[in-house]
Motif scaffolding. Structure first.
Motif, PDB file in Angstrom:
ATOM      1  N   ASP A  31       0.735  -1.077  -0.002  1.00  0.00           N
ATOM      2  CA  ASP A  31      -0.027  -0.018  -0.081  1.00  0.00           C
ATOM      3  C   ASP A  31       0.900   1.332  -0.094  1.00  0.00           C
ATOM      4  O   ASP A  31       0.552   2.379  -0.737  1.00  0.00           O
ATOM      5  N   LYS A  34       2.210   1.633  -3.667  1.00  0.00           N
ATOM      6  CA  LYS A  34       1.377   1.974  -4.490  1.00  0.00           C
ATOM      7  C   LYS A  34       0.985   3.744  -4.335  1.00  0.00           C
ATOM      8  O   LYS A  34       0.757   4.504  -5.298  1.00  0.00           O
ATOM      9  N   ASN A  35       0.850   3.944  -2.914  1.00  0.00           N
ATOM     10  CA  ASN A  35       0.521   5.395  -2.535  1.00  0.00           C
ATOM     11  C   ASN A  35       1.979   6.373  -3.054  1.00  0.00           C
ATOM     12  O   ASN A  35       1.629   7.136  -3.738  1.00  0.00           O
ATOM     13  N   LYS A  37       3.849   5.553  -5.549  1.00  0.00           N
ATOM     14  CA  LYS A  37       3.795   5.738  -7.015  1.00  0.00           C
ATOM     15  C   LYS A  37       3.027   6.655  -7.594  1.00  0.00           C
ATOM     16  O   LYS A  37       2.864   7.196  -8.741  1.00  0.00           O
ATOM     17  N   THR A  38       1.756   6.669  -6.961  1.00  0.00           N
ATOM     18  CA  THR A  38       0.633   7.540  -7.205  1.00  0.00           C
ATOM     19  C   THR A  38       1.029   8.908  -7.062  1.00  0.00           C
ATOM     20  O   THR A  38       0.626   9.822  -7.790  1.00  0.00           O
ATOM     21  N   THR A  39       1.695   9.158  -6.171  1.00  0.00           N
ATOM     22  CA  THR A  39       2.072  10.650  -5.639  1.00  0.00           C
ATOM     23  C   THR A  39       3.344  10.971  -6.961  1.00  0.00           C
ATOM     24  O   THR A  39       3.318  12.136  -7.277  1.00  0.00           O
ATOM     25  N   TYR A  41       3.610  10.015  -9.801  1.00  0.00           N
ATOM     26  CA  TYR A  41       2.959  10.472 -11.018  1.00  0.00           C
ATOM     27  C   TYR A  41       2.288  11.488 -11.130  1.00  0.00           C
ATOM     28  O   TYR A  41       2.281  12.218 -11.994  1.00  0.00           O
ATOM     29  N   GLN A  42       1.918  11.981 -10.126  1.00  0.00           N
ATOM     30  CA  GLN A  42       1.008  13.342 -10.128  1.00  0.00           C
ATOM     31  C   GLN A  42       1.862  14.525  -9.830  1.00  0.00           C
ATOM     32  O   GLN A  42       1.751  15.319 -10.625  1.00  0.00           O
TER      33      GLN A  42
END
Length: 143
Positions: A31, A34-35, A37-39, A41-42
C-alpha cells in the motif's frame, strides 16, 4: 538484438529466483509503494503542466513561420506511415506481455526488501523519503 538478450536474462533470473523461497510482501508495504507511485505520477503531471505552461507560447510562435509549417506537415506524414503503426502495435503487444512479469518482479523486490532490508534500514529510508517530500511539496505540489 539487445532486447532479446535482456528478455533472456530476465527469464533466466526469474527461473533461478523461483528456485529459492521468496517471502510475500506485507500489505502495508504494498500500500505504501502504491501510494508513493501515485504521488510520483501526480508530481510528474504537475511538472509537465508547468513546462507546458511556459513552453506553449514559444512553440506557438515558432509554429507560425515556414519552418513550423514544414515540421507540422512532416509530423502528419509520419503519423500516416504504416511502419509507425506497426511499431505502435508491436510496442503495445510487448507491454501487455511483459506486464505480468513486471508485476511479479515488483512483488519479488518488495518481498525481499520487506524481509531482509526493511528491518534494518526501513526507518532510515522512510525518514529520507519524508525529508525529500517536504521539498517536493514546495516545488512540485500534488494537484
Amino acid at each position: 538484438m539487445n532486447a532479446k538478450y535482456s528478455i533472456a536474462l530476465i527469464l533466466a533470473l526469474q527461473v533461478s529466483m523461483s528456485l529459492c523461497d521468496i517471502p510475500e510482501p506485507d500489505k502495508d508495504l504494498v500500500d505504501k509503494y502504491k501510494n508513493m507511485k501515485t504521488t510520483f505520477y501526480q508530481r510528474l503531471l504537475t511538472a509537465y503542466d508547468k513546462v507546458h505552461e511556459v513552453a506553449a507560447p514559444v512553440i506557438e510562435k515558432l509554429g507560425e513561420g515556414p519552418q513550423g509549417t514544414a515540421a507540422k506537415e512532416l509530423l502528419e506524414d509520419i503519423k500516416d506511415k504504416p511502419e509507425l503503426q506497426a511499431i505502435v502495435k508491436v510496442g503495445s503487444g510487448l507491454v501487455q506481455e511483459i506486464g505480468p512479469l513486471v508485476d511479479k518482479a515488483r512483488n519479488t523486490a518488495l518481498g525481499i526488501y520487506g524481509h531482509y532490508v526493511r528491518p534494518t534500514f526501513g526507518q532510515f529510508l522512510s525518514d529520507i523519503i519524508d525529508n525529500i517530500k517536504i521539498h517536493l511539496d514546495k516545488f512540485l505540489p500534488i494537484h
